[in-house]
Every structure is written in C-alpha cells, then in structure tokens.
Design an enzyme around this catalytic site. Structure first.
Site, mmCIF file in Angstrom:
data_model
loop_
_atom_site.group_PDB
_atom_site.id
_atom_site.type_symbol
_atom_site.label_atom_id
_atom_site.label_comp_id
_atom_site.label_asym_id
_atom_site.label_seq_id
_atom_site.Cartn_x
_atom_site.Cartn_y
_atom_site.Cartn_z
ATOM 1 N N VAL A 20 0.821 -1.205 0.000
ATOM 2 C CA VAL A 20 0.000 0.000 0.000
ATOM 3 C C VAL A 20 0.859 1.261 0.000
ATOM 4 C CG1 VAL A 20 -1.747 1.291 1.298
ATOM 5 C CG2 VAL A 20 -1.871 -1.196 1.186
ATOM 6 N N LYS B 226 15.576 -2.697 4.580
ATOM 7 C CA LYS B 226 14.644 -2.432 3.485
ATOM 8 C C LYS B 226 14.836 -1.009 2.957
ATOM 9 C CE LYS B 226 9.682 -2.992 2.850
ATOM 10 N NZ LYS B 226 8.423 -3.158 3.583
ATOM 11 N N THR C 269 -6.255 -0.515 5.196
ATOM 12 C CA THR C 269 -7.647 -0.956 5.367
ATOM 13 C C THR C 269 -7.948 -1.058 6.855
ATOM 14 O OG1 THR C 269 -7.491 -2.191 3.310
ATOM 15 C CG2 THR C 269 -9.279 -2.796 4.807
ATOM 16 N N LYS D 161 -14.365 0.348 1.279
ATOM 17 C CA LYS D 161 -13.251 -0.581 1.081
ATOM 18 C C LYS D 161 -13.650 -2.016 1.452
ATOM 19 C CE LYS D 161 -9.258 -2.444 0.825
ATOM 20 N NZ LYS D 161 -8.222 -2.495 -0.148
ATOM 21 N N GLY E 103 -12.488 -21.865 -8.764
ATOM 22 C CA GLY E 103 -11.135 -22.418 -8.632
ATOM 23 C C GLY E 103 -10.886 -22.916 -7.234
ATOM 24 N N CYS F 230 -5.709 -9.699 1.337
ATOM 25 C CA CYS F 230 -6.896 -8.856 1.544
ATOM 26 C C CYS F 230 -8.193 -9.618 1.788
ATOM 27 C CB CYS F 230 -7.064 -7.918 0.362
ATOM 28 S SG CYS F 230 -5.726 -6.732 0.247
ATOM 29 N N LYS G 21 -8.589 -11.659 5.076
ATOM 30 C CA LYS G 21 -8.550 -10.779 6.252
ATOM 31 C C LYS G 21 -9.786 -9.872 6.298
ATOM 32 C CE LYS G 21 -5.423 -7.341 6.003
ATOM 33 N NZ LYS G 21 -5.832 -5.955 6.240
ATOM 34 N N LYS H 3 -1.848 -16.173 -6.366
ATOM 35 C CA LYS H 3 -2.341 -15.959 -7.733
ATOM 36 C C LYS H 3 -1.109 -15.676 -8.587
ATOM 37 C CE LYS H 3 -2.993 -10.982 -7.566
ATOM 38 N NZ LYS H 3 -3.851 -9.853 -7.851
HETATM 39 C C1 UDX Z 1 -7.764 -7.773 -3.969
HETATM 40 C C2 UDX Z 1 -8.687 -6.777 -4.668
HETATM 41 O O1 UDX Z 1 -8.836 -7.145 -6.043
HETATM 42 C C3 UDX Z 1 -8.154 -5.361 -4.542
HETATM 43 O O2 UDX Z 1 -9.068 -4.452 -5.115
HETATM 44 C C4 UDX Z 1 -7.953 -5.040 -3.070
HETATM 45 O O3 UDX Z 1 -7.438 -3.746 -2.890
HETATM 46 C C5 UDX Z 1 -7.035 -6.061 -2.442
HETATM 47 O O4 UDX Z 1 -7.558 -7.374 -2.632
HETATM 48 P P1 UDX Z 1 -5.521 -9.064 -4.578
HETATM 49 O O5 UDX Z 1 -5.589 -9.684 -3.219
HETATM 50 O O6 UDX Z 1 -4.215 -8.563 -5.067
HETATM 51 O O7 UDX Z 1 -6.535 -7.832 -4.674
HETATM 52 O O8 UDX Z 1 -5.976 -10.178 -5.616
HETATM 53 P P2 UDX Z 1 -7.166 -10.461 -6.618
HETATM 54 O O9 UDX Z 1 -6.657 -10.413 -7.988
HETATM 55 O O10 UDX Z 1 -8.364 -9.688 -6.310
HETATM 56 O O11 UDX Z 1 -7.429 -12.006 -6.289
HETATM 57 C C6 UDX Z 1 -7.778 -12.427 -4.959
HETATM 58 C C7 UDX Z 1 -7.958 -13.925 -4.925
HETATM 59 O O12 UDX Z 1 -9.133 -14.298 -5.619
HETATM 60 C C8 UDX Z 1 -6.829 -14.729 -5.577
HETATM 61 O O13 UDX Z 1 -6.540 -15.843 -4.773
HETATM 62 C C9 UDX Z 1 -7.396 -15.143 -6.908
HETATM 63 O O14 UDX Z 1 -6.829 -16.326 -7.409
HETATM 64 C C10 UDX Z 1 -8.858 -15.332 -6.545
HETATM 65 N N1 UDX Z 1 -9.788 -15.184 -7.680
HETATM 66 C C11 UDX Z 1 -9.902 -14.001 -8.339
HETATM 67 C C12 UDX Z 1 -10.593 -16.257 -8.048
HETATM 68 O O15 UDX Z 1 -10.519 -17.350 -7.463
HETATM 69 N N2 UDX Z 1 -11.485 -16.077 -9.075
HETATM 70 C C13 UDX Z 1 -11.619 -14.919 -9.738
HETATM 71 O O16 UDX Z 1 -12.454 -14.842 -10.652
HETATM 72 C C14 UDX Z 1 -10.798 -13.833 -9.368
#
Ligand code: UDX
Length: 432
Positions: free
Chosen positions: A11, A35, A121, A204, A253, A260, A263, A320
């Site tokens: 962030v 860091k 957050t 959020k 999946g 995020c 939590k 991911k």
């Molecule tokens: C997420 C939100 O997208 C972002 O807006 C917020 O600020 C922080 O949390 P992030 O955690 O980086 O971002 O990942 P994101 O791409 O959203 O994927 C979250 C999880 O959902 C991953 O494990 C991903 O594999 C899973 N996912 C996502 C699915 O299983 N199916 C989907 O269609 C999309």
C-alpha cells in the site's frame, strides 16, 4: 505537495512511488533499516510490475526518498499517508497497533498544520480513533485533520491500478481536508468519490467482501455443477453476458487467498458481530472458501489412499499469478494437508514464489527450477497457481514425464477433452 508515507508495504510503497510520479515530493518511512537501504538504491523489496522502474526514475529525479528517521520525515510534511499493516488477530479482528503507533509518532513530531490520511484498510470508526490519538498526543500547537483514502490495488498490477484507478475514494469531515486530497489527486485525472470518513472506510470492506463473495458463490455453483453434470466454464460464460452480473471475478477455482480477501471478510464479520449483527452473506463466503481451498486435496486423498513415498509435483505456490506473495495461498493449506497425510517427496516449482515458500518450508519441499523437473517421474501433480509458464505446458508433457499422469488442477487450466485424449487422469473444479 510535500508528502510523507508511513509504511512501505504494497500500500505505502506503491502509493508513494505513484505520488512521486505525479510530481509530488515524497518521503517514505519504514522501521526496517535493511529495506530502506535497498529502496534507497532504487530496488523494490516487492515483486510488482513496473514498480522498480518508477522507483529508480523518481529517485533519480529527486522526487522520492526513503528513511527510517520518521521524526524529520513527519516534522514538516503537509500530508502524511498511513499505509502500515493492519494484520488479522486470531479472533478475526484487526490489529491496529501499528496504526496507533504511527499516529502517536506523527502527533509527537509534526510542527506544521497537517492532513493525516489513512490508506491502510481499517475498520469503520478507526479514522475517528486516529484523530483522537493524534489530538491527545500533539506536542506543538498545530492543527491536524484526519481523512480516509482506501486503496483498491490488486497485487501484480498495483502500479497500473493506482495510476489508472477506476475511482479514488476520499472520506473527509471538512471541506479543507477534501480540497487537499482533491489537489493531491488532480494530476491523476481520475473520478473522485467524496464521502464521509465512515462511508469511505466501509466502501473498502464492502468492495473487497463483495468480490470475495462473488468468488465463493461461483465456487459453490461449481461444486453443484460437478454433482449435477453441468460445466462451470460454460455456466460462467453464459452468466457473463448479463451486464448486471459482469464478466469479471467469476472464475471458480481453488478459493481466494492473498493479503486482503481472507482478512477483510473476517474483519467485516467481526465488525458486524461487535455491533450486534450477523453478516450471513460474508460468513457464507468465508465458510465456502475454507472448504474450497482443500477440495482437491480431499479428492486426491480418496483416490491415492496414501501419499507416502509418492513423488508429488506442485505447479505454482503463490496465491495468484503475477505476485511472489504467499499469504493465505491455497497451496499452503494443501501442502500442510499433504505433509500431515504422510507426503515425503514433494517437488515444487513457482517462477517467483519459491524463496518465500522456503521461509515456511525450508526442508519439507524440494524446490526445482522448471515445471519439467517437477513433473519428471511424478505420481501426482497439483496445479495451484495459473502462471503463464504453467498454463503453457502441453498436456502431452504430463503424459510423457510423469510416472502416473494424475493431475489435480485448481485453476481449470486445461481442456477436459484434450487431457482425456492425452491419457491423463484429470480432475479440476466444477467440470464434467
Ligand atoms: C484484492 C482486490 O482485487 C483489490 O481491489 C484489493 O485492494 C485487495 O484485494 P488481490 O488480493 O491482489 O486484490 O488479488 P485479486 O486479484 O483480487 O485475487 C484475490 C484472490 O481471488 C486470488 O486468490 C485469486 O486467485 C482469486 N480469484 C480471483 C478467483 O478465485 N477467481 C476470480 O475470478 C478472481
């Protein structure tokens, strides 16, 4: 504007670098000396596309610097963004100790009027607490306002998500605070949603939890697809044409992971409970996700009976693709289950996540440098992350390299017919 950013995680660091890129004068503060040293050299401590290049450019052009010296960083800042971590407590509540610590440090050191902006957050009402802490700890006779400005960046595309955000949400309680934030974001030229601080904090959580719910809903539907002979890919496609549903975040999946969604769902559930309310939709998303993460392991256990002395190939470790982050990654739940079930020959490949995994499992896993090495002579394979390097493996490669081509795919990477034609025993999510 003269901006200080507290915390250089996803962030804080991304925000700081993007503010510098848009012409602001930024100083990023972190407690971690090592860091800070690395960042001063223009090296990004996290793997994030485009971040290091922007860091180097803005370091060179003198718009961003890094320090552990928070006292001088906060002293004359016009605006201080708080981007420190808000980790989860065992009961699902949010640990606000870092937010509180930074608030006190700000109060004790600012010598000019200043706007403090909470980017981390935080549960609804935290901005009020931050304001109280600051006002009660102020040393100099200055006026401080507090505003909320949550981020919506997705790991792996954090820079793009910040520079080209769909919206900037600002939560303020005064015209002055709103104007300062509008001025900071003016060069971004993005839609600004201006609301109260509490609404901003809630936007959020409501956004993240809605997305988590959407994923859990699709995973739930995928599970019933398996039972009734439907195919989730086709169901997803058919649903996606309806603009009220949309085509994003519909992929079934292995469940959501990351820093995020897990939590933030638990935090909102907790906040509701604290306020005498049961947020049953979000509770359902959490429950479905917990089971979804180890669904493939359970299937494999039934099929294999034991994992002892079997070579287990793991393709993908991160939560991911596009990130080296392993927080709440489904791979970790599955590895823990596999080890518990006696697995003693786990071989894993991930293009960027292996170093982080080594910190958790230094000896229990053999880390190898290519998918082929993982698959060679393997008895069973699990696909946990949809990396391109993994998606491009041809079905025939599983057949040729593995001892017994049994593949459990948590990301629905392959075509069912193609896997069948290649003689692979293939299990995926919600497909028949
Ligand atoms: C997420 C939100 O997208 C972002 O807006 C917020 O600020 C922080 O949390 P992030 O955690 O980086 O971002 O990942 P994101 O791409 O959203 O994927 C979250 C999880 O959902 C991953 O494990 C991903 O594999 C899973 N996912 C996502 C699915 O299983 N199916 C989907 O269609 C999309």
């Amino acid at each position: 504007m003269k901006i200080a950013v507290a915390g250089t995680g996803y962030v804080g660091l991304v925000a700081g670098v993007c503010f510098a890129e848009k012409g602001h004068n930024v100083i990023c503060v972190d407690v971690d000396e090592k860091k800070v040293e690395i960042m001063k050299k223009g090296i990004s401590p996290i793997y994030e596309e485009g971040l290091q290049e922007l860091m180097q450019k803005n370091c060179k052009e003198g718009r961003i610097d890094f320090t552990t010296d928070y006292k001088s960083a906060y002293k004359n800042a016009e605006v201080i963004f708080i981007g420190v971590g808000t980790p989860e407590m065992p009961d699902g509540s949010v640990n606000l100790e870092y937010i509180e610590k930074v608030s006190r440090q700000i109060a004790e050191n600012i010598e000019n009027d200043c706007l403090v902006v909470v980017k981390s957050t935080v549960p609804v009402g935290t901005n009020d607490n931050v304001e109280q802490i600051i006002n009660s700890c102020l040393v100099h006779n200055v006026k401080v306002e507090v505003a909320s400005n949550p981020e919506f960046l997705s790991q792996g595309q954090a820079v793009k998500d910040t520079l080209e955000a769909k919206r900037i949400v600002i939560g303020t309680e005064s015209k002055n605070a709103e104007e300062i934030l509008r001025k900071i974001y003016e060069p971004f030229n993005l839609p600004i949603v201006s609301v109260s601080r509490r609404s901003s904090e809630m936007i959020k959580y409501a956004s993240n939890d809605f997305l988590a719910l959407k994923i859990s809903y699709m995973n739930d539907i995928a599970n019933i697809c398996e039972l009734v002979g439907a195919n989730i890919d086709d169901v997803e496609n058919g649903m996606s044409y309806d603009p009220r549903i949309g085509s994003n975040f519909l992929h079934a999946g292995i469940g959501y992971g990351g820093s995020c969604f897990p939590k933030d769902t638990k935090a909102l559930k907790y906040l509701a409970k604290q306020n005498g309310y049961r947020l049953r939709t979000v509770e359902a998303a959490i429950d479905v996700n917990k089971e979804q993460k180890i669904k493939l392991f359970k299937k494999a256990k039934e099929r294999m009976i034991t994992f002892k002395d079997l070579k287990i190939a793991i393709l993908g470790l991160t939560f991911k693709a596009g990130t080296d982050d392993l927080r709440e990654a489904p791979s970790l739940d599955n590895i823990a289950e596999l080890l518990n079930a006696g697995a003693n020959k786990i071989y894993a490949y991930d293009p960027v996540g292996m170093n982080n995994c080594k910190k958790i499992y230094p000896t229990e896993i053999n880390y190898v440098s290519s998918p082929e090495e993982t698959l060679k002579e393997a008895n069973i394979c699990f696909i946990f992350t949809e990396w391109n390097e993994i998606k491009k493996i041809k079905p025939i490669v599983f057949k040729e390299l593995m001892k017994t081509p049994i593949v459990y795919d948590g990301r629905n990477v392959y075509d069912l017919d193609e896997m069948k034609e290649n003689g692979i025993e293939y299990y995926s999510i919600g497909r028949n």
